[in-house]
Structures are given as C-alpha cells and as structure tokens.
Enzyme design. Structure first.
Site, PDB file in Angstrom:
ATOM      1  CG  HIS A   1      -2.135  -0.988   0.758  1.00  0.00           C
ATOM      2  ND1 HIS A   1      -2.170  -2.288   1.184  1.00  0.00           N
ATOM      3  CD2 HIS A   1      -3.173  -0.826  -0.084  1.00  0.00           C
ATOM      4  CE1 HIS A   1      -3.211  -2.876   0.641  1.00  0.00           C
ATOM      5  NE2 HIS A   1      -3.841  -2.023  -0.129  1.00  0.00           N
TER       6      HIS A   1
ATOM      7  CB  CYS B   1      -9.052  -2.021 -10.240  1.00  0.00           C
ATOM      8  SG  CYS B   1      -9.486  -3.252  -9.013  1.00  0.00           S
TER       9      CYS B   1
HETATM   10  C1  PEP Z   1      -5.797  -5.628  -5.585  1.00  0.00           C
HETATM   11  O1  PEP Z   1      -5.676  -6.492  -4.710  1.00  0.00           O
HETATM   12  O2  PEP Z   1      -5.285  -5.707  -6.719  1.00  0.00           O
HETATM   13  C2  PEP Z   1      -6.567  -4.407  -5.304  1.00  0.00           C
HETATM   14  C3  PEP Z   1      -6.849  -3.541  -6.250  1.00  0.00           C
HETATM   15  O3  PEP Z   1      -6.929  -4.201  -3.995  1.00  0.00           O
HETATM   16  P1  PEP Z   1      -5.893  -3.621  -2.882  1.00  0.00           P
HETATM   17  O4  PEP Z   1      -4.611  -3.305  -3.580  1.00  0.00           O
HETATM   18  O5  PEP Z   1      -6.524  -2.419  -2.271  1.00  0.00           O
HETATM   19  O6  PEP Z   1      -5.784  -4.770  -1.936  1.00  0.00           O
END
Ligand code: PEP
Ligand code: MG
Length: 556
Positions: free
Chosen positions: A189, A486
């Site tokens: 993140h 995404c």
């Molecule tokens: C993913 O896991 O690719 C996603 C878009 O969700 P996050 O990165 O917020 O876990």
C-alpha cells in the site's frame, strides 16, 4: 558518464527526484515503572514538560499556517491540544505525586482518551490526535527526534523501514518528492498511495539503513535505484528530462482505445474526494476503484451514514456522469480499521478481511450501502459497487442482492484464485468483475505482497497469474459482462496491453499512470495485444513473459 547506483531496490512508481534525505522516526516507547521523581526535582520536570508541550504546539501551529484547507484546520486544532490546560494540569498533578514526566503524560492521555471515547462523536475522533500529540511531547521532552514523518523545510526524499497507509495518505507531494523503503513490494500500500500521489518510489531497497539523513540522492523510480551525492548539474538534468517525458505522455487525452479503435477504458484509482478531483485533471474516463477504507484508517469509530455519504458524494461529484466504481470496505490485513474490530490472527492476509468483516460487524455493509445510495441520490449519479475478497458464488449472490436492494449496480473483485476459477458462476449474480491483480498475485503465488524477499514471486507478470486473468476475462465474454483490472498491473503500460489482449475491457490505475497507459495502448493494435498475451502466457517466468510480450508488441 552514468555512475552505478549506490542502493538498488524494486521499482514502484516511475519518476526521478533529486533532494536531501529525511528519515521517519519511531514513536517513543512508553516505558513504565521508572523510579519515582524525588520531590526536589518535580517542579523542574513540570517546567520541562510544559516547555516541551509549548515547543510541539508552536511547531504544529507553524505547519498549520503553511498548510491550507482541512489540513490547516486539523493542525491548528492539534496545536491547541498540546497546550490544553486540562491535559497539562492532569500531567502536572501526576508529576507532583512523583510520577516521571513521560509516564505522567501517558497516564493523563489515557484518562482523557477514555473520556473522549465515552463522549463519542467528534470528541471520540480526537483520541488519535491526542495520542499523536502525546508522542511528540514525550519525544521532545526526552530530546529525541519528532516521531512519525517529519515535515521537511525543503523538498526531500523520504526514507523509512516501511510506511503505514495512514502515514502515506497524508503526504504532501510538494515536500516529499521521492520515497524509498527498506520493506514492501511493488504492490504494497505504500507503493499504491505513492503512485496515487505521483511520488517516485522505490521499495525493498537493500541496506537503505546505511543512507544518512541530509545526504543528497538521485532517486530513479523506474530503475529502482538511488545514487548518493551525484553531480548536481547532471542530477537536475535527469529530473528535467523525466519531467519532460512525463509531459509528453500526458499529452494523451483519451479515450482509451487501441490504434485500430477497439475501446479499452482507462480509469483512475482514487482514495478520497481530493484524489478524485486530482484524477479528473487526467484523461481518466472515470473511476475504476475507489478504495473507501483508505478514508477511515485514522478513525476509532465507524463514521455515520451521513458522514460517509458526504465523503462518497465528493468522489461522485468529481466524476459526475461518468463511470464510478466504489469498493466496499476492504479492512484487514495491512489495512486494519479500528472500528472493524479485527481480532489478533496469526495470518491476517488469510483471515477476516475484505467482505469477510461484514459477518463479524453487524450492519457495517448495510450502512455503507445506505451511505452510497444516499450519496448517489444527492449527486444524482448512480455508481457501481463492488466487494473485495470474494471467494465463493454464495458470497457474490448475497452481495449482489444487498447492492440491488439499494438500487445500485453490483460487481465483485477477483482477488482470490477460487473466484477466478469460478468466474462464470460469480457472474450469474453480479453485473461485472474487477480483477485485483495485487492480491490475486499474492494468493496465486502464496507470497506475501509486503515481502521484499519475494518480490519476483509477487510480480503480476507471473504466467500463472496471467492465466487466471484470462480465465476471468473469458467468463466475462461468455456472459456478455465487463471484466476490468484495477490492481497495479494496470499501471504498467506494457502489461496493460497484455491485459487488453487477454480480453480485459477496462484498466484502472493511479491517475499519475493514466496517460502513459493510454498512450501505449493507443500505439498498438488489438491484434498485437492478443499476440503479446499469447506470447506471455506461453512463458515460464515474469522476465520471459515481459520480454515475449514486448517482442510481440514491437512486431507489426
Ligand atoms: C488488488 O488487490 O489488486 C486491489 C486492487 O486491492 P488492494 O490493492 O486495495 O488490496
Ligand atoms: Mg486487494
């Protein structure tokens, strides 16, 4: 001549920065059981504590006057907390009984936070602020550096072991021009938020601890490299050249389509209203992922339906009339929300996270859907709503029913291999799929996305991951329903072409990556994308997959 880099890591966000290094400082540990303060020294401790509080308040106030909007209001309120007479009085009372000053500050803070929590509402929200003030005052009192992310007086490269999403989310991109971390992978993140803010970032940097604060570095987010004390003129030239290149690709204005005109929408990932307004200045055609949990990382209590509706409404307003996909709370694992009441789990990435928190927190999903519906009604724009971490068709069915009952359009994320394999069945219950390649890669490869050691496994170019993306896309084609991506894979222009070739119908990435992805897609035919996808699927490794795809895209 180009000098070899002094530190190398995993590239996370492209771009070049040249600036002095600053480091985050640890929060002070609250040591208890120190010897009592002799009576003769108590007044001195009181004076020293009061002066530390005044210094902290002054520093926060200065930052407040340099900031604007909500940030300025928050900083001014926090400065007032550091000088709050009631709190300082309680600290002094404890010192007067012989409690050491740092311990007294901690104890008085506990008294106040308990009181704030009981009062609820806005007061309860101040709990985190008072704890932050406490840490700063104690550090100042003990003569230690200010904890957390310092606010630099000039543009700087921020170095850290790792950054919590709560820290990164508040970064000012004018002051933090580059980020380097010891830990984390390209889909952690830290990297995601840095990408959203457009800050060049390198993660999993080996031996970064050896880089001292104040040294000038040239950080290259594309090469994953840091060069210490480079020639200043050459370094500035590199920064200018990178800016120029990014300006050139930002001349892409959309909409997303291949050179032979096959549409593949290019959308933006956002984390709040401000992020959405910034994304509106790019060529993004809409929002493909609004990570709602990132709005609430600092909250102790669940925001009311009205407050949530106001926040979601900001994003809807920014993209009024265009596609907006809101994701329900993806709390847990590396994004815990205090109000989701996570239990201690030995393996939280495989635990109660994403949609699974709804079962443990009665009404939390229902209230979020109420808020989204309220925002939709207020703005007059109906978003799509998707759930994170779906593993079974039954979960998709129950989520689909709940979303439709709010007259909203349901979809689910494909982040778990089981969901990709069952995509046909999931699509019986929802109107679209969105592949979260970050978690899909983590779970397919059984490799923690936060692990720097496993960065070659947590690479979305892994052919096994591409194969699961192909499975989900094929299910979408059969059902006549859209399947987007995404995850961070959509921010890599070459991989974006491969995803389009696999049958993905939209790509959602950080606003900073939109133009590069759109421009690359517009330079190749859908036939070339399909050949690149086939070539990548036929390889055994991420490196070979990328090379094969590049070769296919370059062949007319
Ligand atoms: C993913 O896991 O690719 C996603 C878009 O969700 P996050 O990165 O917020 O876990
Ligand atoms: Mg995910």
């Amino acid at each position: 001549m180009t000098r070899a880099a002094d530190f190398t890591g995993t590239p996370a966000v492209p771009g070049v920065a040249y600036a002095p290094v600053i480091w985050t400082s640890p929060r002070p540990e609250l040591v208890t059981g120190r010897p009592r303060v002799p009576e003769a020294d108590r007044d001195d401790q009181k004076t020293a504590l009061r002066s530390a509080a005044a210094t902290v308040a002054g520093r926060i106030r200065d930052r407040g006057s340099a900031a604007s909007g909500v940030a300025a209001e928050v900083l001014t309120a926090n400065a007032a907390l550091a000088e709050d007479r009631g709190w300082l009085g309680a600290v002094e009372k404890l010192i007067a009984t012989g409690t050491p000053a740092a311990e007294a500050a901690a104890e008085a803070t506990d008294q106040f936070t308990t009181l704030f929590a009981q009062m609820g509402g806005l007061m309860a929200e101040r709990v985190t602020d008072l704890r932050d003030v406490r840490d700063r005052v104690i550090a100042e009192f003990e003569g230690r550096p200010e904890p957390g992310i310092p606010t630099p007086s000039e543009p700087s490269v921020l170095c850290a072991d790792d950054l919590a999403p709560a820290d990164t989310a508040g970064l000012d991109a004018d002051l933090i021009v580059g980020i380097a971390t010891v830990l984390g992978g390209p889909t952690s993140h830290t990297a995601i938020i840095a990408r959203q803010l457009g800050i060049p970032c390198v993660v999993a940097v080996r031996e970064l601890e050896g880089l001292g604060a104040g040294r000038f570095v040239l950080l290259d987010g594309e090469a994953g490299a840091l060069t210490v004390d480079p020639d200043p003129a050459l370094a500035r030239a590199r920064v200018d050249a990178a800016r120029e290149e990014s300006r050139r690709s930002t001349s892409w204005t959309g909409p997303g389509r291949t050179s032979d005109g096959i549409p593949v929408a290019v959308l933006a990932n956002v984390q709040d209203g401000a992020g959405a307004r910034a994304a509106r200045d790019t060529a993004a055609e809409g929002v493909g992922l609004f990570r709602t949990e990132l709005c609430f990382l600092d909250r102790d209590f669940e925001p009311s339906v009205q407050e949530q509706a106001d926040i979601y409404g900001e994003v809807l307003e920014a993209f009024a009339g265009r596609k907006v996909v809101i994701r329900t709370l993806d709390a847990g694992s590396d994004k815990p929300l205090r109000f989701a009441h996570h239990q201690d789990e030995p393996n939280p990435a495989l635990g109660v996270r994403g949609i699974r928190i709804a079962a443990r927190n009665a009404g939390i999903l229902e209230r979020q859907l109420d808020a989204i519906a309220l925002a939709a009604e207020h703005v007059g724009h109906r978003p799509l709503v998707m759930a994170p971490m779906i593993s079974t068709a039954a979960e998709a069915a129950s989520f689909g029913d709940a979303v439709r009952a709010h007259e909203l359009v349901p979809g689910v994320m494909i982040e778990v291999p089981a969901a990709a394999l069952q995509a046909d069945r999931l699509l019986r219950h929802v109107d679209f799929l969105s592949v979260g390649t970050n978690d899909l890669t983590q779970y397919t490869m059984a490799a923690d996305r936060m692990s720097s050691e496993l960065a070659s496994l947590t690479d979305p170019w892994q052919p096994a991951v591409l194969s699961l993306v192909a499975t989900a896309a094929a299910a979408g084609r059969r059902a006549g329903k859209p399947v987007g991506v995404c995850g961070e894979a959509a921010a890599d222009p070459v991989l974006a072409c491969v995803l389009a070739g696999l049958g993905i119908t939209s790509l959602s990435c950080a606003g900073a990556a939109v133009a590069r992805v759109g421009a690359k897609l517009g330079s190749v035919t859908m036939g070339a994308c399909a050949r690149a996808a086939d070539a990548a699927l036929a390889t055994d490794s991420p490196v070979a997959a990328r090379a094969a795809a590049l070769g296919a895209l370059e062949t007319p």
